[in-house]
Structure formats: C-alpha cells, structure tokens
Motif scaffolding. Structure first.
Motif, PDB file in Angstrom:
ATOM      1  N   MET A   1      68.423  12.863  40.773  1.00  0.00           N
ATOM      2  CA  MET A   1      68.533  13.994  39.868  1.00  0.00           C
ATOM      3  C   MET A   1      68.162  15.258  40.654  1.00  0.00           C
ATOM      4  SD  MET A   1      66.369  14.723  36.338  1.00  0.00           S
ATOM      5  CE  MET A   1      66.554  13.081  35.788  1.00  0.00           C
ATOM      6  N   THR A   2      69.005  16.244  40.543  1.00  0.00           N
ATOM      7  CA  THR A   2      68.763  17.496  41.254  1.00  0.00           C
ATOM      8  C   THR A   2      67.719  18.331  40.498  1.00  0.00           C
ATOM      9  OG1 THR A   2      70.466  18.741  40.083  1.00  0.00           O
ATOM     10  CG2 THR A   2      71.147  17.535  42.081  1.00  0.00           C
ATOM     11  N   ASP A   3      67.181  19.321  41.168  1.00  0.00           N
ATOM     12  CA  ASP A   3      66.198  20.204  40.534  1.00  0.00           C
ATOM     13  C   ASP A   3      66.804  20.947  39.351  1.00  0.00           C
ATOM     14  OD1 ASP A   3      64.175  19.468  42.236  1.00  0.00           O
ATOM     15  OD2 ASP A   3      64.448  21.176  43.586  1.00  0.00           O
ATOM     16  N   GLU A   4      68.062  21.330  39.492  1.00  0.00           N
ATOM     17  CA  GLU A   4      68.747  22.051  38.408  1.00  0.00           C
ATOM     18  C   GLU A   4      68.895  21.154  37.177  1.00  0.00           C
ATOM     19  OE1 GLU A   4      73.170  23.751  37.781  1.00  0.00           O
ATOM     20  OE2 GLU A   4      72.129  24.492  39.579  1.00  0.00           O
ATOM     21  N   GLU A   5      69.266  19.900  37.399  1.00  0.00           N
ATOM     22  CA  GLU A   5      69.407  18.952  36.287  1.00  0.00           C
ATOM     23  C   GLU A   5      68.047  18.700  35.626  1.00  0.00           C
ATOM     24  OE1 GLU A   5      73.139  16.192  37.810  1.00  0.00           O
ATOM     25  OE2 GLU A   5      71.098  15.704  38.448  1.00  0.00           O
ATOM     26  N   GLU A   6      67.027  18.591  36.448  1.00  0.00           N
ATOM     27  CA  GLU A   6      65.689  18.351  35.915  1.00  0.00           C
ATOM     28  C   GLU A   6      65.222  19.538  35.067  1.00  0.00           C
ATOM     29  OE1 GLU A   6      61.189  17.476  37.526  1.00  0.00           O
ATOM     30  OE2 GLU A   6      62.898  16.872  38.767  1.00  0.00           O
ATOM     31  N   GLN A   7      65.458  20.749  35.543  1.00  0.00           N
ATOM     32  CA  GLN A   7      65.071  21.942  34.783  1.00  0.00           C
ATOM     33  C   GLN A   7      65.840  22.024  33.467  1.00  0.00           C
ATOM     34  OE1 GLN A   7      62.515  23.917  35.364  1.00  0.00           O
ATOM     35  NE2 GLN A   7      62.058  22.641  37.145  1.00  0.00           N
ATOM     36  N   SER A   8      67.112  21.668  33.523  1.00  0.00           N
ATOM     37  CA  SER A   8      67.933  21.668  32.321  1.00  0.00           C
ATOM     38  C   SER A   8      67.407  20.659  31.297  1.00  0.00           C
ATOM     39  CB  SER A   8      69.384  21.348  32.686  1.00  0.00           C
ATOM     40  OG  SER A   8      70.177  21.244  31.539  1.00  0.00           O
ATOM     41  N   LEU A   9      67.047  19.470  31.774  1.00  0.00           N
ATOM     42  CA  LEU A   9      66.503  18.444  30.878  1.00  0.00           C
ATOM     43  C   LEU A   9      65.153  18.870  30.301  1.00  0.00           C
ATOM     44  CD1 LEU A   9      67.365  15.049  32.605  1.00  0.00           C
ATOM     45  CD2 LEU A   9      68.223  15.918  30.435  1.00  0.00           C
ATOM     46  N   LYS A  10      64.336  19.512  31.109  1.00  0.00           N
ATOM     47  CA  LYS A  10      63.034  19.983  30.617  1.00  0.00           C
ATOM     48  C   LYS A  10      63.212  21.053  29.542  1.00  0.00           C
ATOM     49  CE  LYS A  10      60.176  18.818  34.585  1.00  0.00           C
ATOM     50  NZ  LYS A  10      59.303  19.308  35.646  1.00  0.00           N
ATOM     51  N   ALA A  11      64.188  21.926  29.721  1.00  0.00           N
ATOM     52  CA  ALA A  11      64.463  22.951  28.720  1.00  0.00           C
ATOM     53  C   ALA A  11      64.963  22.308  27.425  1.00  0.00           C
ATOM     54  CB  ALA A  11      65.489  23.946  29.246  1.00  0.00           C
TER      55      ALA A  11
ATOM     56  N   SER B   1      63.964   9.297  31.294  1.00  0.00           N
ATOM     57  CA  SER B   1      64.772   9.615  32.468  1.00  0.00           C
ATOM     58  C   SER B   1      63.934  10.245  33.577  1.00  0.00           C
ATOM     59  CB  SER B   1      65.929  10.543  32.098  1.00  0.00           C
ATOM     60  OG  SER B   1      65.475  11.856  31.829  1.00  0.00           O
ATOM     61  N   PHE B   2      62.744  10.781  33.234  1.00  0.00           N
ATOM     62  CA  PHE B   2      61.867  11.354  34.244  1.00  0.00           C
ATOM     63  C   PHE B   2      61.017  10.298  34.946  1.00  0.00           C
ATOM     64  CE2 PHE B   2      62.312  15.271  31.567  1.00  0.00           C
ATOM     65  CZ  PHE B   2      62.945  16.032  32.535  1.00  0.00           C
ATOM     66  N   LEU B   3      60.904   9.121  34.329  1.00  0.00           N
ATOM     67  CA  LEU B   3      60.100   8.060  34.930  1.00  0.00           C
ATOM     68  C   LEU B   3      60.900   7.389  36.042  1.00  0.00           C
ATOM     69  CD1 LEU B   3      58.646   6.409  31.703  1.00  0.00           C
ATOM     70  CD2 LEU B   3      57.520   8.011  33.234  1.00  0.00           C
ATOM     71  N   PRO B   4      60.252   7.101  37.139  1.00  0.00           N
ATOM     72  CA  PRO B   4      60.981   6.450  38.246  1.00  0.00           C
ATOM     73  C   PRO B   4      61.307   4.996  37.873  1.00  0.00           C
ATOM     74  CG  PRO B   4      58.648   6.622  38.773  1.00  0.00           C
ATOM     75  CD  PRO B   4      58.867   7.371  37.466  1.00  0.00           C
ATOM     76  N   ASP B   5      62.422   4.526  38.384  1.00  0.00           N
ATOM     77  CA  ASP B   5      62.797   3.130  38.193  1.00  0.00           C
ATOM     78  C   ASP B   5      61.894   2.271  39.060  1.00  0.00           C
ATOM     79  OD1 ASP B   5      64.800   3.735  36.432  1.00  0.00           O
ATOM     80  OD2 ASP B   5      66.352   3.815  37.968  1.00  0.00           O
ATOM     81  N   ILE B   6      61.269   1.300  38.451  1.00  0.00           N
ATOM     82  CA  ILE B   6      60.395   0.406  39.204  1.00  0.00           C
ATOM     83  C   ILE B   6      61.052  -0.967  39.229  1.00  0.00           C
ATOM     84  CG2 ILE B   6      58.131  -0.678  39.289  1.00  0.00           C
ATOM     85  CD1 ILE B   6      57.046   1.745  37.759  1.00  0.00           C
ATOM     86  N   THR B   7      61.346  -1.415  40.427  1.00  0.00           N
ATOM     87  CA  THR B   7      61.938  -2.743  40.556  1.00  0.00           C
ATOM     88  C   THR B   7      60.861  -3.705  41.026  1.00  0.00           C
ATOM     89  OG1 THR B   7      62.635  -2.212  42.801  1.00  0.00           O
ATOM     90  CG2 THR B   7      64.242  -1.877  41.046  1.00  0.00           C
TER      91      THR B   7
END
Length: 68
Positions: free
Chosen positions: A1-11, A61-67
């Motif tokens: 996830m890019t920084d822009e996508e992350e900021q968009s999701l946070k908004a 979606s912000f949580l890392p995938d843990i395998t």
C-alpha cells in the motif's frame, strides 16, 4: 500500500467514524422521544452496523499479514 493510499484510507476512516458517532447520537435522540418511529430507528441502526463493518475492514487493512 502506498503512502497516498494509506492517507486516503485514513481520511475515509475518519469520515466513517464521524458518521458512526452522528448516527449514535441520532439513534439516542429518536429512542428517547415519546413518539419514536420504529422504522426509522431500525434503518438508522442498520446503517450504523454497516458503517461499523466498513470501519473494521479498513482497520484490518492496516494490520500486517502474519503468516504462520
């Protein structure tokens, strides 16, 4: 996830949380009125649950995938 996508999701997450809180206040006001419209109250509660599901999906979606 890019920084822009992350900021968009946070908004978007902030917007959803605000709407969820607004619905909570509206539900309390309607439920407290003497002539409560049950249909409207049910619709507001359903919308609130939908918002909660959207909030949960975005938070997940912000949580890392843990395998294992």
């Amino acid at each position: 996830m890019t920084d822009e996508e992350e900021q968009s999701l946070k908004a978007r997450l902030a917007e959803l949380r605000q709407e969820h809180g607004d619905l909570d206040a509206a539900i309390a006001a309607i439920a407290g009125s003497p002539r409560c419209d049950q249909l409207q109250l049910t619709r507001l509660k359903k919308r609130k649950l939908q918002l909660k599901d959207q909030i949960t999906r975005i938070e997940d979606s912000f949580l890392p995938d843990i395998t294992a």
